[in-house]
Design an enzyme around this catalytic site. Structure first.
Site, mmCIF file in Angstrom:
data_model
loop_
_atom_site.group_PDB
_atom_site.id
_atom_site.type_symbol
_atom_site.label_atom_id
_atom_site.label_comp_id
_atom_site.label_asym_id
_atom_site.label_seq_id
_atom_site.Cartn_x
_atom_site.Cartn_y
_atom_site.Cartn_z
ATOM 1 N N HIS A 136 0.762 -1.360 0.051
ATOM 2 C CA HIS A 136 0.106 0.054 0.094
ATOM 3 C C HIS A 136 0.985 1.336 0.054
ATOM 4 C CE1 HIS A 136 -2.721 2.840 2.407
ATOM 5 N NE2 HIS A 136 -3.257 2.855 1.297
HETATM 6 CA CA CA Z 1 0.403 -0.441 -4.237
#
Ligand code: CA
Ligand code: ZLS
Ligand code: ZN
Length: 397
Positions: free
Chosen positions: A183
């Site tokens: 992320h």
């Molecule tokens: Ca990513």
């Protein structure tokens, strides 16, 4: 030989300072700047340097990094060495060093390393701003976890945030897209209170069999930035959480559908694409099962939006495949097709030869490795797309 034709007035620039290669996080650390040496050697062996403008950017200065980072943090970064560091020092821990993980070690030349990769991203942004490039590439950057006063997940300085801040001096809206398997939390957080940056990250999200979250543990579909309606950043982040083993067809379909919807709705003036290669099959840390051309499909798709584009690296822990992928994506940018047989004059060709290293070709089948079963069902992905498109409605009002 490679069918490369440079469209009149279409410029791709390559921003690279070879001194980054000489830095080492430590022998057991998965982040190997050596992958950049391999990438450059492949790019040169295929003759791609003749199709681009090459730059050797200077390192970023302290003051340039201070546009995003806290000065106390930068002072620490610029002074700490393996010899003078004190693992019991409170600031050492609070700046993200040490701890049980040691994801972010102190190594010789750390400050030089961070200034080099950041300088390259800032120079690439500069070229886009001045209309000297349509696409600007920095494979040494993409360190998306760094916070303004903290190192995190192998990232010390956030070159992406610095480059976007630079782009914002002339662009009303910048779209950030992140295909690293992790992320892009640092970039999302840095711009959480503005509607002038939209962040979109595709990543693995979930817990392993021992109950530990996949790093950094954030980025569920429900995380869309601030919820307070008075916050301009509300709804300007979109997270696409995925499970182990996602394959080429699923990923391409998701990427095209969701990214296309974001571009249509947000109408960015420029795009920044983080191309972390740890989403490939056979990556030492990643969990996905993508092949090189499926990863490159994302670059092709974004290129076709015809907006000024900054391409940056990121993760990638099986160096030979990182090099293959970023070389392929460089070719995608200039519109060249590359022979599957690697050039015989390639230095370090042994790194790509032998069954276990991909058999001396550019596009080995990475599914071969079969390290992670695909647990993404089509039904779940369909629901995810529906949810993602619904989230886009929160962007306004
Ligand atoms: Ca990513
Ligand atoms: O996105 O998962 C973690 C933290 C831990 C698990 C790992 N152990 C060692 C400590 C505690 C919670 N860290 C991740 C960070 C991943 C960063 C990705 C960066 C990016 O690709 C952008 C560039 C992690 N995964 C694997 C490791 N750390 C890791 C594996 C092996 C080692 C060697 C060196 C250091 C300690 C032993 C290390 C970290
Ligand atoms: Zn990563």
């Amino acid at each position: 030989e490679y069918g490369m034709e440079k469209p009149q007035g279409y410029n791709v620039s390559f921003h690279y300072n070879p001194h980054v290669e000489y830095h080492h996080f430590g022998s057991s650390h998965p982040m190997k700047p050596w992958r950049l040496t391999l990438t450059k050697q492949l790019v040169l062996a295929y003759g791609l340097e003749y199709t681009m403008d090459l730059y050797e950017p200077r390192p970023a200065s302290f003051d340039e990094l201070a546009i995003f980072h806290d000065r106390e943090y930068l002072t620490f970064l610029s002074n700490v060495t393996p010899l003078n560091m004190d693992p019991d020092d409170q600031s050492y821990l609070s700046f993200g060093f040490g701890g049980e993980s040691n994801d972010c070690p102190v190594f010789d030349g750390l400050w030089n390393y961070v200034s080099l990769y950041s300088g390259a991203s800032m120079h690439a942004a500069h070229n886009l701003i001045n209309h000297q490039s349509n696409i600007a590439i920095n494979w040494s950057g993409g360190l998306h976890h760094a916070k303004k006063n903290q190192a995190s997940g192998f990232c010390y300085v956030n070159d992406i945030v610095l480059a976007i801040q630079h782009l914002l001096t002339v662009n009303q809206r910048v779209l950030y897209i992140d295909i690293d398997v992790h992320h892009g939390d640092g970039v999302e957080q840095a711009f959480e209170s503005t509607d002038r940056v939209f962040t979109l990250s595709y990543h693995k999200y979930g817990y392993d069999k021992n109950g530990y979250p996949f790093f950094p543990g954030t980025g569920n579909i429900t995380e869309m930035g601030p919820t307070d309606p008075s916050n301009r950043g509300k709804g300007h982040s979109l997270n696409i959480p995925l499970e182990d083993g996602i394959d080429d067809e699923q990923y391409k379909w998701l990427f095209k559908t969701i990214t296309g919807a974001v571009v249509d709705k947000y109408q960015p003036n420029s795009i920044v694409l983080q191309c972390g290669a740890d989403s490939l099959g056979g990556d030492r840390l990643g969990k996905f099962n993508l092949n090189i051309k499926a990863h490159g499909f994302c670059v092709e798709t974004v290129k076709n939006y015809e907006k000024p584009l900054l391409l940056i690296g990121g993760g990638g822990y099986t160096p030979r495949n990182v090099a293959r992928t970023w070389c392929h994506e460089t070719a995608v940018c200039v519109g060249a097709e590359l022979h599957n047989n690697l050039p015989t004059h390639l230095p370090y060709i042994q790194a790509f030869q032998g069954e276990e290293n991909g058999g001396g070709i550019l596009y080995p089948d990475l599914h071969n490795t079969k390290r992670h079963d695909n647990v993404n069902s089509q039904a779940k992905l369909q629901k995810l797309v529906t949810h993602a498109l619904e989230n886009l409605r929160y962007m306004e009002g």
